[in-house]
Design a protein around this motif. Structure first.
Motif, PDB file in Angstrom:
ATOM      1  N   ALA A  96      -5.003  32.287  32.384  1.00  0.00           N
ATOM      2  CA  ALA A  96      -5.068  30.951  32.981  1.00  0.00           C
ATOM      3  C   ALA A  96      -3.946  30.040  32.503  1.00  0.00           C
ATOM      4  O   ALA A  96      -3.509  29.148  33.236  1.00  0.00           O
ATOM      5  N   GLU A  97      -3.465  30.237  31.286  1.00  0.00           N
ATOM      6  CA  GLU A  97      -2.465  29.321  30.718  1.00  0.00           C
ATOM      7  C   GLU A  97      -1.143  30.023  30.424  1.00  0.00           C
ATOM      8  O   GLU A  97      -0.500  29.782  29.400  1.00  0.00           O
ATOM      9  N   VAL A  98      -0.724  30.884  31.336  1.00  0.00           N
ATOM     10  CA  VAL A  98       0.554  31.592  31.163  1.00  0.00           C
ATOM     11  C   VAL A  98       1.699  30.595  31.091  1.00  0.00           C
ATOM     12  O   VAL A  98       1.758  29.632  31.862  1.00  0.00           O
ATOM     13  N   GLU A  99       2.617  30.844  30.151  1.00  0.00           N
ATOM     14  CA  GLU A  99       3.754  29.948  29.978  1.00  0.00           C
ATOM     15  C   GLU A  99       4.968  30.757  29.534  1.00  0.00           C
ATOM     16  O   GLU A  99       4.860  31.922  29.152  1.00  0.00           O
ATOM     17  N   SER A 100       6.130  30.117  29.591  1.00  0.00           N
ATOM     18  CA  SER A 100       7.354  30.764  29.139  1.00  0.00           C
ATOM     19  C   SER A 100       7.332  30.922  27.628  1.00  0.00           C
ATOM     20  O   SER A 100       6.669  30.166  26.921  1.00  0.00           O
ATOM     21  N   ALA A 101       8.051  31.917  27.142  1.00  0.00           N
ATOM     22  CA  ALA A 101       8.146  32.140  25.699  1.00  0.00           C
ATOM     23  C   ALA A 101       9.617  32.160  25.295  1.00  0.00           C
ATOM     24  O   ALA A 101      10.497  32.450  26.105  1.00  0.00           O
ATOM     25  N   HIS A 102       9.873  31.855  24.039  1.00  0.00           N
ATOM     26  CA  HIS A 102      11.247  31.839  23.529  1.00  0.00           C
ATOM     27  C   HIS A 102      11.718  33.271  23.240  1.00  0.00           C
ATOM     28  O   HIS A 102      10.932  34.153  22.914  1.00  0.00           O
ATOM     29  N   PHE A 103      13.029  33.474  23.365  1.00  0.00           N
ATOM     30  CA  PHE A 103      13.631  34.776  23.053  1.00  0.00           C
ATOM     31  C   PHE A 103      13.170  35.279  21.691  1.00  0.00           C
ATOM     32  O   PHE A 103      12.789  36.431  21.519  1.00  0.00           O
ATOM     33  N   HIS A 109       7.890  40.049  18.529  1.00  0.00           N
ATOM     34  CA  HIS A 109       6.701  40.827  18.856  1.00  0.00           C
ATOM     35  C   HIS A 109       7.044  42.172  19.487  1.00  0.00           C
ATOM     36  O   HIS A 109       6.315  43.138  19.332  1.00  0.00           O
ATOM     37  N   ALA A 110       8.164  42.239  20.209  1.00  0.00           N
ATOM     38  CA  ALA A 110       8.509  43.472  20.924  1.00  0.00           C
ATOM     39  C   ALA A 110       9.001  44.562  19.990  1.00  0.00           C
ATOM     40  O   ALA A 110       8.758  45.746  20.229  1.00  0.00           O
ATOM     41  N   ALA A 130      11.756  34.426  33.698  1.00  0.00           N
ATOM     42  CA  ALA A 130      11.362  35.388  32.668  1.00  0.00           C
ATOM     43  C   ALA A 130      12.545  35.609  31.734  1.00  0.00           C
ATOM     44  O   ALA A 130      13.705  35.468  32.129  1.00  0.00           O
ATOM     45  N   PHE A 131      12.236  35.960  30.466  1.00  0.00           N
ATOM     46  CA  PHE A 131      13.251  36.235  29.462  1.00  0.00           C
ATOM     47  C   PHE A 131      12.913  37.550  28.776  1.00  0.00           C
ATOM     48  O   PHE A 131      11.748  37.834  28.501  1.00  0.00           O
ATOM     49  N   ILE A 132      13.915  38.359  28.487  1.00  0.00           N
ATOM     50  CA  ILE A 132      13.693  39.573  27.701  1.00  0.00           C
ATOM     51  C   ILE A 132      14.835  39.741  26.696  1.00  0.00           C
ATOM     52  O   ILE A 132      15.978  39.404  26.983  1.00  0.00           O
ATOM     53  N   PRO A 133      14.527  40.257  25.518  1.00  0.00           N
ATOM     54  CA  PRO A 133      15.564  40.537  24.512  1.00  0.00           C
ATOM     55  C   PRO A 133      16.194  41.889  24.756  1.00  0.00           C
ATOM     56  O   PRO A 133      15.859  42.591  25.725  1.00  0.00           O
ATOM     57  N   ASP A 134      17.106  42.314  23.878  1.00  0.00           N
ATOM     58  CA  ASP A 134      17.590  43.687  23.909  1.00  0.00           C
ATOM     59  C   ASP A 134      16.423  44.612  23.650  1.00  0.00           C
ATOM     60  O   ASP A 134      15.527  44.305  22.860  1.00  0.00           O
TER      61      ASP A 134
END
Length: 456
Positions: A96-103, A109-110, A130-134
């Protein structure tokens, strides 16, 4: 120490680890019964799919493995509320509260997981960005994300590569696309499914992967309200819908874990009942298992795998996409093939560097040669590219104890099998990687009568 190992050590009570090494006294058959949970390759993707729903989802039969904890962390930094179900058998996921996350949060976490790339389609639908790291993953071959990015571009996503990672946006929304995969990639098929279900219009995906885990993901998406059809010629058609609801679903069992324990039973001359395993999803494996000389018994609630006595037989195996022989099955079975009387050939056609684990087996006394040539009849992408992707195993070999370092998930479990089979004592290090895909493998080894000591 890598992130996966750190995670395994942090959650030692859950995965049965107090350190990163196991000392194993080999030569003792594994006997007993273990229980499987849901498939790693389905559960983590089903968790991501929950982002697409407007209401909470309930995923059952969830294993306690580090990959699940990684995805849970990624969901939580994006605002998804995740908690365990009251029966302790699953997860409740509320987007319900999906939001953007920082790199930085995503990267933390990844770890080395490649899962973040599959967040992109759902997040573009929910947030427009959307954002994704290496991204990392097991060192078993080239698994680039460029094709994932191209797929997302086909749906209308704008992709911007930054020093810290990749930023995507969809200012005009995502639209259906016609996608043709040059190879039936599981990850690319998942990407298309998770993106197409809420895209505007119809998506046609040709050359799709059709593994049981893919079909179970389609089952989940259909429960949510998606319209998806699968043809016999590897063509999947998705008619986009405006909204999806949450799902309630019991995850398919982990057939890769089932095959790993089956190989352990065969290599150690043991007898293991794998609770939760089903015949239909393991048909190809069961045929090869029988040809090699293993025996099995299909039960109502699982499959019994055992060594019936006598000599094991050599085999010629070529890995392939479903319904062929799974690439994840060959590494554990190679250990059993070192016990076969004759010459076996394994031709790897899915991941070009999957034979890195055999060096440790050779050090333990196995007779294995790895070649660049295609030693098989299947069409192969690697034959003219100088990859060592065919193995010749001569047996029977008598393995002896050694010090081993786990290289990747399936190779690591194969090293455990080799240590359990070998004469004498072995020390296996970097075992936290195994916790990525094998729930409580330490507890299961203990239950099956393995002789080992956990080292700090």
């Amino acid at each position: 120490m890598n992130t996966l190992v750190d995670d395994a050590k942090q959650h030692g009570s859950a995965v049965g680890l107090t350190g990163d090494r196991i000392e194993i006294e080999g030569g003792k058959p594994l006997r007993g019964r273990i229980e499987l949970k849901g498939a790693k390759n389905l559960v983590t993707k089903a968790m991501v799919a929950a982002i697409l729903g407007d209401t909470p989802s309930h995923l059952r039969n969830v294993p306690d493995i580090s990959d699940v904890r990684i995805v849970r962390g990624l969901l939580e930094v994006h605002g998804v509320r995740v908690r365990e179900s009251e029966d302790g058998d699953g997860l409740l996921l509320d987007p319900a509260e999906v939001e953007s996350a920082h790199f930085a949060d995503i990267d933390a976490h990844a770890g080395s997981s490649r899962i973040p790339i599959l967040f992109c389609g759902p997040l573009l639908h929910r947030l427009g960005e959307a954002f994704i790291p290496d991204l990392g993953g097991c060192r078993i071959g080239d698994r680039p994300i460029d094709y994932h990015l191209e797929v997302l571009r086909n749906f209308g996503a704008l992709v911007e590569k930054l020093p810290s990672g990749i930023r995507m946006s969809a200012p005009e929304g995502l639209r259906g696309a016609k996608v043709a995969l040059p190879y039936p990639s599981v990850g690319a098929t998942e990407q298309v499914l998770l993106t197409a279900v809420r895209a505007d219009g119809i998506t046609e995906l040709s050359g799709a992967a059709i593994e049981p885990e893919i079909m179970d993901l389609i089952n989940i998406l259909q429960k949510m309200g998606a319209i998806i059809s699968v043809d016999t010629d590897r063509v999947i058609r998705i008619e986009g819908v405006e909204k999806l609801e949450g799902y309630t679903h019991r995850a398919l069992f982990d057939r890769n874990e089932a095959a790993s324990w089956a190989a352990a039973a065969l290599a150690t001359e043991g007898d293991i009942v794998v609770g939760g395993a089903r015949q239909s999803e393991m048909l190809t494996f069961l045929n090869v298992f029988r040809k090699v000389g293993g025996a099995f018994e299909i039960q109502d609630d699982g499959i019994r795998f055992y060594h019936p006595g006598g000599e094991l037989k050599p085999a010629i195996i070529e890995t392939d996409v479903h319904p062929g022989f799974m690439t994840d099955w060959q590494q554990p079975l190679v250990v059993a093939l070192t016990k076969a009387n004759g010459v076996s050939i394994v031709h790897e056609t899915v991941y070009e560097q999957r034979f890195g684990f055999v060096d440790a087996l050779v050090d333990m006394g196995a007779s294995i040669e790895v070649h660049r040539e295609c030693l098989g009849g299947l069409r192969c992408r690697f034959g003219q590219r100088n990859f060592r992707h065919s193995a010749v195993i001569s047996g029977p070999s008598h393995l002896h104890g050694a010090d081993i370092e786990v290289p990747d998930l399936r190779g690591g479990f194969s090293h455990l099998i080799a240590a359990l089979t070998a004469e004498g004592r072995s020390t296996v290090s970097n075992v936290g990687i195994i916790a990525r895909g094998y729930e409580d493998f330490i507890g299961k080894l203990r239950k099956l009568g393995a002789d080992f000591t956990l080292l700090a």
